[in-house]
Design a protein around this motif. Structure first.
Motif, mmCIF file in Angstrom:
data_model
loop_
_atom_site.group_PDB
_atom_site.id
_atom_site.type_symbol
_atom_site.label_atom_id
_atom_site.label_comp_id
_atom_site.label_asym_id
_atom_site.label_seq_id
_atom_site.Cartn_x
_atom_site.Cartn_y
_atom_site.Cartn_z
ATOM 1 N N ARG A 35 0.659 -1.200 -0.050
ATOM 2 C CA ARG A 35 -0.116 0.086 0.062
ATOM 3 C C ARG A 35 0.690 1.094 0.049
ATOM 4 O O ARG A 35 0.320 2.332 -0.454
ATOM 5 N N GLU A 36 2.212 1.289 0.469
ATOM 6 C CA GLU A 36 3.028 2.266 0.654
ATOM 7 C C GLU A 36 3.699 2.743 -0.838
ATOM 8 O O GLU A 36 4.276 3.773 -1.043
ATOM 9 N N GLY A 37 3.402 1.663 -1.858
ATOM 10 C CA GLY A 37 3.724 1.941 -3.297
ATOM 11 C C GLY A 37 5.225 1.577 -3.394
ATOM 12 O O GLY A 37 5.831 1.942 -4.446
ATOM 13 N N VAL A 38 5.841 0.745 -2.519
ATOM 14 C CA VAL A 38 7.180 0.616 -2.652
ATOM 15 C C VAL A 38 7.769 -0.774 -3.058
ATOM 16 O O VAL A 38 8.849 -1.011 -3.228
ATOM 17 N N LEU A 39 6.721 -1.759 -3.187
ATOM 18 C CA LEU A 39 6.885 -2.997 -3.819
ATOM 19 C C LEU A 39 6.877 -2.989 -5.410
ATOM 20 O O LEU A 39 6.296 -2.401 -5.986
ATOM 21 N N ALA A 40 7.898 -3.745 -5.908
ATOM 22 C CA ALA A 40 7.861 -3.981 -7.233
ATOM 23 C C ALA A 40 6.919 -5.037 -7.863
ATOM 24 O O ALA A 40 6.470 -6.135 -7.185
ATOM 25 N N ASN A 41 6.671 -4.837 -9.023
ATOM 26 C CA ASN A 41 5.628 -5.667 -9.908
ATOM 27 C C ASN A 41 6.447 -6.786 -10.383
ATOM 28 O O ASN A 41 7.187 -6.633 -11.272
ATOM 29 N N MET A 42 6.131 -8.014 -10.201
ATOM 30 C CA MET A 42 6.827 -9.171 -10.698
ATOM 31 C C MET A 42 6.034 -10.148 -11.609
ATOM 32 O O MET A 42 6.193 -11.171 -11.496
ATOM 33 N N ASP A 43 5.012 -9.246 -12.169
ATOM 34 C CA ASP A 43 4.009 -10.202 -12.953
ATOM 35 C C ASP A 43 4.657 -10.930 -14.144
ATOM 36 O O ASP A 43 4.412 -11.979 -14.715
ATOM 37 N N ASP A 44 5.722 -10.154 -14.707
ATOM 38 C CA ASP A 44 6.614 -10.664 -15.755
ATOM 39 C C ASP A 44 7.375 -11.803 -15.687
ATOM 40 O O ASP A 44 7.122 -13.081 -16.370
ATOM 41 N N VAL A 45 7.764 -12.338 -14.455
ATOM 42 C CA VAL A 45 8.532 -13.380 -13.981
ATOM 43 C C VAL A 45 7.346 -14.338 -13.545
ATOM 44 O O VAL A 45 7.629 -15.469 -14.049
ATOM 45 N N ALA A 46 6.359 -13.906 -12.824
ATOM 46 C CA ALA A 46 5.165 -14.877 -12.576
ATOM 47 C C ALA A 46 4.762 -15.546 -13.478
ATOM 48 O O ALA A 46 4.586 -16.437 -13.610
ATOM 49 N N LYS A 47 4.499 -14.548 -14.914
ATOM 50 C CA LYS A 47 3.735 -15.294 -15.937
ATOM 51 C C LYS A 47 4.882 -16.084 -16.686
ATOM 52 O O LYS A 47 4.261 -17.299 -17.061
ATOM 53 N N ALA A 48 6.085 -15.816 -16.786
ATOM 54 C CA ALA A 48 6.971 -16.463 -17.368
ATOM 55 C C ALA A 48 7.235 -17.983 -16.812
ATOM 56 O O ALA A 48 7.274 -19.011 -17.340
ATOM 57 N N GLU A 49 6.958 -18.041 -15.420
ATOM 58 C CA GLU A 49 7.351 -18.987 -14.597
ATOM 59 C C GLU A 49 5.951 -19.866 -14.123
ATOM 60 O O GLU A 49 6.043 -20.842 -13.476
ATOM 61 N N LYS A 50 4.875 -19.402 -14.488
ATOM 62 C CA LYS A 50 3.554 -20.035 -14.215
ATOM 63 C C LYS A 50 3.182 -20.129 -13.078
ATOM 64 O O LYS A 50 2.889 -20.946 -12.458
ATOM 65 N N TRP A 51 3.466 -18.964 -12.306
ATOM 66 C CA TRP A 51 3.314 -19.066 -10.785
ATOM 67 C C TRP A 51 1.734 -19.342 -10.387
ATOM 68 O O TRP A 51 1.577 -20.164 -9.494
ATOM 69 N N ASP A 52 0.811 -18.885 -11.318
ATOM 70 C CA ASP A 52 -0.462 -19.027 -10.706
ATOM 71 C C ASP A 52 -0.823 -20.450 -10.991
ATOM 72 O O ASP A 52 -1.833 -21.032 -10.261
ATOM 73 N N GLU A 53 -0.180 -21.286 -11.636
ATOM 74 C CA GLU A 53 -0.433 -22.714 -11.864
ATOM 75 C C GLU A 53 0.357 -23.439 -10.998
ATOM 76 O O GLU A 53 -0.022 -24.692 -10.329
ATOM 77 N N LEU A 54 1.458 -23.063 -10.504
ATOM 78 C CA LEU A 54 2.547 -23.628 -9.395
ATOM 79 C C LEU A 54 2.070 -23.601 -8.122
ATOM 80 O O LEU A 54 2.348 -24.154 -7.257
ATOM 81 N N LEU A 55 1.449 -22.462 -7.716
ATOM 82 C CA LEU A 55 0.825 -22.149 -6.333
ATOM 83 C C LEU A 55 -0.606 -22.486 -6.105
ATOM 84 O O LEU A 55 -1.448 -22.148 -6.788
ATOM 85 N N PRO A 56 -0.854 -22.820 -5.109
ATOM 86 C CA PRO A 56 -2.386 -22.802 -4.457
ATOM 87 C C PRO A 56 -2.932 -21.472 -4.586
ATOM 88 O O PRO A 56 -2.203 -20.553 -4.078
ATOM 89 N N LYS A 57 -4.296 -21.285 -5.091
ATOM 90 C CA LYS A 57 -4.855 -20.088 -5.131
ATOM 91 C C LYS A 57 -4.865 -19.180 -3.754
ATOM 92 O O LYS A 57 -4.332 -17.926 -3.799
#
Length: 424
Positions: free
Chosen positions: A105-127
């Motif tokens: 919420r402080e706006g200090v964390l990075a967006n890791m969506d590109d890594v997550a998409k390339a590595e298929k984190w949504d499929e590798l992790l329980p929701k």
């Protein structure tokens, strides 16, 4: 981190003035450097950290440890805040649970969506796990491992001596406890610290009330559920457990309670799977020298404690690349296996080969996968995974007050619990 979002925001603003006035602007970091705030200092954990370091170095990056001792992590969080507001954040910091959202919420964390998409984190992790790693739908952290909290550890020799069987529900638990007591064995090894009290409490809540009750009461903090007849039964059962602990329990560390079970001085302990490390270190073999079983009534549920790294916004392109390689390495099968073999936890990545893991870890992994599908995978409130830190602290205090008081009634405890759940 024990602050809610508003105090954190004020603290960051105050620190930004102090840091800029006192230290000037931060110097730029070396190219390809990944600086990591972590607590991996014990033998097995240090080996795992070294493996991650080697992985990053093989990609040409420099690894820099960032750790601040003392204050149970509070000192490290204070330094981390000052580093962030000065524009000199580390690449990653070990932060977990709702605290991740507070930082995001402080706006200090990075967006890791590109890594997550390339590595298929949504499929590798329980929701339920991946949701905790996201803020407004975007990945801002990488999970490292899973600890199961709702375990019962037992000494089979003590049970044999008492002519008792390892319990699968709370009725059986009290039958076994009574038999152990008659055999001159302390039935339940316990340490009197509020997180240990609450670790027991949440296993009772899950075993007596079930998954839906647990979610409503201890994740959603629903007032009606907190006041329900089921909660009365949970609190009554919880207090009954106290009668089977010994008079020296107050203030005892969890590992000393585990040692009591290892030595056969006590029959059983309700504790997360970090307790397994104590048995293994003592040269004990799972299934032979000690029993690991789901806490009574919770075989089809799994309370999780997930360690994770928050990934901070960086300016240097080479450091950003190093950070993304770090995130990728954390969820790689090789690191997941090596780290969790050393830590006593299990991989957070689904579909892992568990061939090198012991029987307790294999059972944990099987139940982790099954509960991820069934909806029985729930966050541990005792270990900072379920609710904001202020509410968690107040609820723990309420439960410990009830555990330690001979005069507080169950209705009193319910009232204290409801009030604590409103803490912001």
């Amino acid at each position: 981190m024990n602050t809610t979002a508003q105090p954190l925001r004020r603290h960051l603003l105050a620190l930004s003035v102090a840091v800029i006035a006192g230290t000037g602007f931060a110097t730029s970091a070396w190219a390809g450097e990944v600086e990591v705030l972590h607590w991996w200092t014990s033998g097995g954990e240090a080996k795992a950290a070294s493996a991650l370091k080697a992985t990053l170095q093989a990609k040409g990056h420099t690894w820099k440890d960032f750790a601040v001792a003392g204050g149970g992590g509070d000192s490290a969080m204070t330094v981390l805040k000052s580093r962030v507001v000065s524009g000199n954040a580390p690449a990653a910091a070990q932060i977990k649970g709702p605290s991740l959202q507070e930082w995001a919420r402080e706006g200090v964390l990075a967006n890791m969506d590109d890594v997550a998409k390339a590595e298929k984190w949504d499929e590798l992790l329980p929701k339920v796990v991946s949701d905790g790693m996201k803020y407004q739908g975007h990945y801002i952290a990488a999970p490292v491992n899973v600890h199961r909290v709702n375990w019962l550890w037992a000494n089979p020799e003590a049970f044999k001596k008492a002519g008792a069987k390892v319990p699968t529900n709370w009725d059986e638990f009290f039958v076994a406890a009574e038999a152990l007591k008659k055999a001159g064995i302390i039935p339940v090894a316990h340490g009197g610290q509020n997180w240990q009290d609450f670790t027991t409490f949440e296993s009772v809540a899950l075993g007596v009330g079930g998954v839906d009750f647990y979610k409503k009461a201890l994740v959603q903090l629903d007032p009606a559920t907190l006041k329900s007849d089921t909660m009365v039964k949970v609190l009554t059962t919880f207090k009954r457990v106290k009668g089977y602990t010994d008079k020296n329990a107050p203030g005892r560390d969890w590992n000393l309670a585990t040692a009591m079970v290892i030595k056969g001085e006590a029959g059983m302990q309700l504790m997360g799977d970090w307790a397994k490390g104590e048995f293994i270190a003592a040269g004990k073999v799972p299934g032979k020298d000690f029993v690991c079983a789901a806490a009574p009534g919770t075989a089809k549920a799994f309370t999780f404690n997930v360690d994770s790294f928050a990934l901070f916004k960086l300016k240097n392109d080479a450091n950003v690349k190093a950070q993304k390689d770090l995130a990728s390495a954390i969820l790689s099968p090789a690191f997941q296996e090596l780290f969790n073999l050393n830590k006593g936890s299990i991989p957070v990545r689904l579909g892992m080969d568990m061939g090198k893991f012991d029987d307790c870890a294999k059972l944990s992994s099987t139940d982790f996968v099954a509960t991820a599908k069934s909806g029985g995978l729930v966050p541990s409130i005792a270990h900072g995974m379920a609710v904001p830190s202020a509410a968690e602290g107040a609820i723990k205090d309420a439960i410990s007050a009830f555990w330690n008081s001979d005069k507080m009634t169950v209705p009193d405890a319910v009232a204290k619990l409801v009030a604590a759940a409103r803490t912001k």
